[in-house]
Design a protein around this motif. Structure first.
Motif, short mmCIF file in Angstrom:
data_model
loop_
_atom_site.label_atom_id
_atom_site.label_comp_id
_atom_site.label_asym_id
_atom_site.label_seq_id
_atom_site.Cartn_x
_atom_site.Cartn_y
_atom_site.Cartn_z
N LEU A 135 36.62 4.09 -35.64
CA LEU A 135 37.44 3.43 -36.66
C LEU A 135 37.01 1.97 -36.84
CD1 LEU A 135 39.81 4.21 -38.51
CD2 LEU A 135 41.36 3.24 -36.82
N VAL A 136 36.67 1.32 -35.73
CA VAL A 136 36.21 -0.07 -35.78
C VAL A 136 34.90 -0.17 -36.57
CG1 VAL A 136 35.23 -1.89 -34.33
CG2 VAL A 136 37.38 -0.82 -33.68
N VAL A 137 33.98 0.77 -36.31
CA VAL A 137 32.70 0.78 -37.02
C VAL A 137 32.94 0.98 -38.52
CG1 VAL A 137 30.63 2.18 -37.40
CG2 VAL A 137 31.26 1.51 -35.10
N PHE A 138 33.84 1.90 -38.84
CA PHE A 138 34.13 2.21 -40.24
C PHE A 138 34.71 0.99 -40.97
CE2 PHE A 138 37.21 4.45 -43.23
CZ PHE A 138 36.25 4.69 -44.20
N THR A 139 35.69 0.33 -40.35
CA THR A 139 36.31 -0.83 -41.02
C THR A 139 35.35 -2.02 -41.05
OG1 THR A 139 37.38 -1.49 -38.95
CG2 THR A 139 38.67 -0.13 -40.45
N GLY A 140 34.56 -2.18 -39.97
CA GLY A 140 33.57 -3.26 -39.94
C GLY A 140 32.51 -3.08 -41.02
N LEU A 141 32.05 -1.84 -41.17
CA LEU A 141 31.06 -1.54 -42.21
C LEU A 141 31.65 -1.78 -43.60
CD1 LEU A 141 28.28 -0.26 -43.02
CD2 LEU A 141 29.44 1.95 -43.02
N THR A 142 32.91 -1.41 -43.78
CA THR A 142 33.56 -1.63 -45.07
C THR A 142 33.61 -3.12 -45.40
OG1 THR A 142 34.90 0.36 -44.73
CG2 THR A 142 35.65 -1.17 -46.41
N GLY A 143 33.98 -3.93 -44.41
CA GLY A 143 34.00 -5.37 -44.63
C GLY A 143 32.63 -5.90 -45.03
N VAL A 175 51.98 -5.51 -31.65
CA VAL A 175 52.04 -6.25 -32.92
C VAL A 175 51.04 -7.39 -32.88
CG1 VAL A 175 53.50 -7.60 -34.46
CG2 VAL A 175 54.47 -5.66 -33.23
N ILE A 176 51.15 -8.23 -31.83
CA ILE A 176 50.25 -9.39 -31.72
C ILE A 176 48.85 -8.92 -31.33
CG2 ILE A 176 49.94 -11.67 -30.66
CD1 ILE A 176 52.98 -11.43 -29.84
N GLY A 177 48.80 -7.99 -30.39
CA GLY A 177 47.50 -7.48 -29.94
C GLY A 177 46.74 -6.76 -31.05
N GLY A 178 47.48 -6.30 -32.06
CA GLY A 178 46.85 -5.61 -33.18
C GLY A 178 45.86 -6.48 -33.94
N ALA A 179 45.96 -7.79 -33.74
CA ALA A 179 45.03 -8.71 -34.43
C ALA A 179 43.58 -8.38 -34.05
CB ALA A 179 45.35 -10.15 -34.06
N SER A 180 43.36 -7.99 -32.80
CA SER A 180 41.98 -7.70 -32.38
C SER A 180 41.44 -6.46 -33.09
CB SER A 180 41.90 -7.53 -30.87
OG SER A 180 42.84 -6.58 -30.43
N GLY A 181 42.30 -5.48 -33.32
CA GLY A 181 41.86 -4.29 -34.03
C GLY A 181 41.69 -4.51 -35.52
N ALA A 182 42.31 -5.60 -36.02
CA ALA A 182 42.26 -5.89 -37.46
C ALA A 182 41.07 -6.76 -37.84
CB ALA A 182 43.56 -6.56 -37.90
N LEU A 183 40.40 -7.33 -36.84
CA LEU A 183 39.32 -8.29 -37.12
C LEU A 183 37.96 -7.69 -37.54
CD1 LEU A 183 40.00 -11.14 -34.56
CD2 LEU A 183 39.65 -11.45 -37.00
N PRO A 184 37.62 -6.44 -37.16
CA PRO A 184 36.28 -5.94 -37.51
C PRO A 184 35.86 -6.09 -38.98
CG PRO A 184 37.24 -4.52 -35.89
CD PRO A 184 38.30 -5.52 -36.24
N PRO A 185 36.72 -5.82 -39.99
CA PRO A 185 36.24 -6.03 -41.36
C PRO A 185 35.93 -7.50 -41.65
CG PRO A 185 38.56 -5.37 -41.36
CD PRO A 185 38.06 -5.19 -39.98
N VAL A 186 36.65 -8.41 -40.99
CA VAL A 186 36.37 -9.85 -41.18
C VAL A 186 35.02 -10.17 -40.54
CG1 VAL A 186 37.24 -12.19 -40.80
CG2 VAL A 186 38.86 -10.29 -41.07
N ILE A 187 34.75 -9.57 -39.39
CA ILE A 187 33.45 -9.80 -38.72
C ILE A 187 32.33 -9.25 -39.61
CG2 ILE A 187 32.05 -9.32 -36.67
CD1 ILE A 187 34.67 -8.87 -35.12
N GLY A 188 32.54 -8.06 -40.16
CA GLY A 188 31.55 -7.47 -41.06
C GLY A 188 31.28 -8.36 -42.26
N TRP A 189 32.34 -8.89 -42.84
CA TRP A 189 32.20 -9.77 -44.01
C TRP A 189 31.44 -11.04 -43.62
CZ3 TRP A 189 35.69 -8.59 -48.43
CH2 TRP A 189 35.37 -9.34 -49.55
N ALA A 190 31.82 -11.61 -42.46
CA ALA A 190 31.14 -12.82 -41.98
C ALA A 190 29.66 -12.55 -41.70
CB ALA A 190 31.82 -13.32 -40.71
N ALA A 191 29.37 -11.34 -41.20
CA ALA A 191 27.97 -10.99 -40.92
C ALA A 191 27.14 -10.99 -42.20
CB ALA A 191 27.91 -9.61 -40.25
#
Lengths: 323, 50
Positions: A36-44, A155-171
């Motif tokens: 799921l992380v790869v999928f959202t990161g690639l989308t970003g 809730v707070i820890g979910g931020a780490s799972g939400a970051l991959p598309p931002v990392i993909g975009w930044a990449a």
């Protein structure tokens, strides 16, 4: 009087019985979460609409995947005691005693170091810094601190799972515009209803392990209300990309229809008795978990919903890139 | 099969396979770094020529 212990410190590390196989180390990376992380990161990365060398793009996605896997290994190393207690996690390599905590931690640290270093050298330093932040946030802030101390852990820890598309975009671009953070917001708001729908039916396990999940601390009724409230915020936020230029007509249709379905299932779960104490069956021989189906349905649907949203964006932007 | 640690055939086989996978991962890492270096150099040469 029978004394019931809620402490998670009682679980001693299990004696190693079987040798660790190489795929036990693969299991440390939590491959399903990683997909799921790869999928959202690639989308970003694709949504950034910025031409990027395909080899460097593949390396960026690989680094996101390995970084996520490193987080999983560090999580399993630290959580061996509570994982060994819960049915869902007791088969994990560290909890089952096939891999030692030190070995899992070392594996996680090495992978984290290699993934961040490669991201920095091959792609850019912003993407590397965001990847490092994600790993540290998941392994340290969520696993070590939040998970065992507050019902707001996921809730707070979910931020780490939400970051991959931002990392993909930044990449892809070297910066993170508002649209990238909109993808972050969607996953961030999606995480609580997704996870609590699962936790409603596993409350007993969390209680035994001493993990203060929302259903354990605040009760099932409050959790069901929280799931509904988060869904009420998530559904409109998930439509927003259609108005910021990120999503097109297909995305708009998927987000509206998908959001309506999510709201329907969340409302159905809210009205159910999910997470309440089991009732005796009609013949008195077995117990029926009320609302178990509603909880399972929402959990499964939430995965489908997020996948559909990101697939719509991925397809729209891929078509744009090749046309 | 060699068993220098007297750990039994199953554990020795598992250790050997783990060693093989570490070797594969390291070779893959070296190849990735090499390819990335070539791509970056090629891009820089392209910029210089432009």
């Amino acid at each position: 009087m029978t004394e019931v212990s809620l402490s998670y410190a009682v679980a001693d590390p299990p004696a190693t019985t079987a040798p660790a196989l190489w795929w036990d180390y693969l299991a440390l990376l939590k491959p399903r979460v990683m997909s799921l992380v790869v999928f959202t990161g690639l989308t970003g990365l694709v949504c950034a609409d910025t031409p990027m060398n395909p080899i460097l793009a593949a390396v960026a996605v690989l680094c996101i995947a390995v970084g996520a896997g490193a987080s999983g290994a560090l999580n399993m190393a630290y959580d061996q005691d509570i994982d060994a207690i819960m049915r869902r996690t007791r088969g994990r390599p560290v909890a089952a005693g096939r891999i030692g905590r030190g070995d899992a931690a070392a594996f996680g640290f090495v992978l984290a170091g290699f993934s961040v270093m490669l991201m920095g050298l091959a792609v850019n330093y912003l993407a590397a810094a965001l990847l490092l932040f994600t790993i540290v946030f998941y392994a340290l802030v969520y696993t070590v601190w939040l998970k065992r101390s507050t019902p707001q852990n996921i809730v707070i820890g979910g931020a780490s799972g939400a970051l991959p598309p931002v990392i993909g975009w930044a990449a892809a671009t070297g910066h993170t515009p508002l649209n990238a953070w909109l993808l972050f917001a969607i996953i961030f708001l999606w995480t609580p209803p997704h996870f609590w729908a699962l936790a409603l039916n596993s409350g007993g396990d969390y209680e035994k392990a001493g993990v203060p999940m929302m259903p354990v601390v605040k009760g099932a009724k409050f959790t069901r209300l929280q799931i509904l409230l988060y869904t009420l915020v998530l559904a409109p936020v998930a439509v927003l990309p259609a108005f910021t230029g990120l999503g097109g007509v297909a995305y708009f249709a998927v987000s509206v229809a998908g959001g309506a379905g999510f709201l329907f299932l969340a409302a159905r779960l809210w009205r159910s008795q999910a997470g309440e104490a089991a009732l005796p069956g009609p013949d008195g021989l077995y117990s029926v978990k009320p609302g178990a189906k509603q909880g399972r349905d929402l959990f499964a649907y939430s995965i489908l919903y997020l996948s559909a949203l990101f697939a719509a964006l991925l397809i729209e932007h891929s078509v744009k890139a090749f046309s | 099969m060699s068993d220098p640690f007297h750990e039994g055939p199953a554990a020795a086989k598992a250790r050997k396979m783990r060693s093989v996978m570490i070797a594969v991962a390291l070779v893959a890492f070296v190849v990735i770094v090499f390819v990335v270096t070539i791509v970056k150099i090629a891009a820089n040469i392209g910029h210089g020529a432009g």
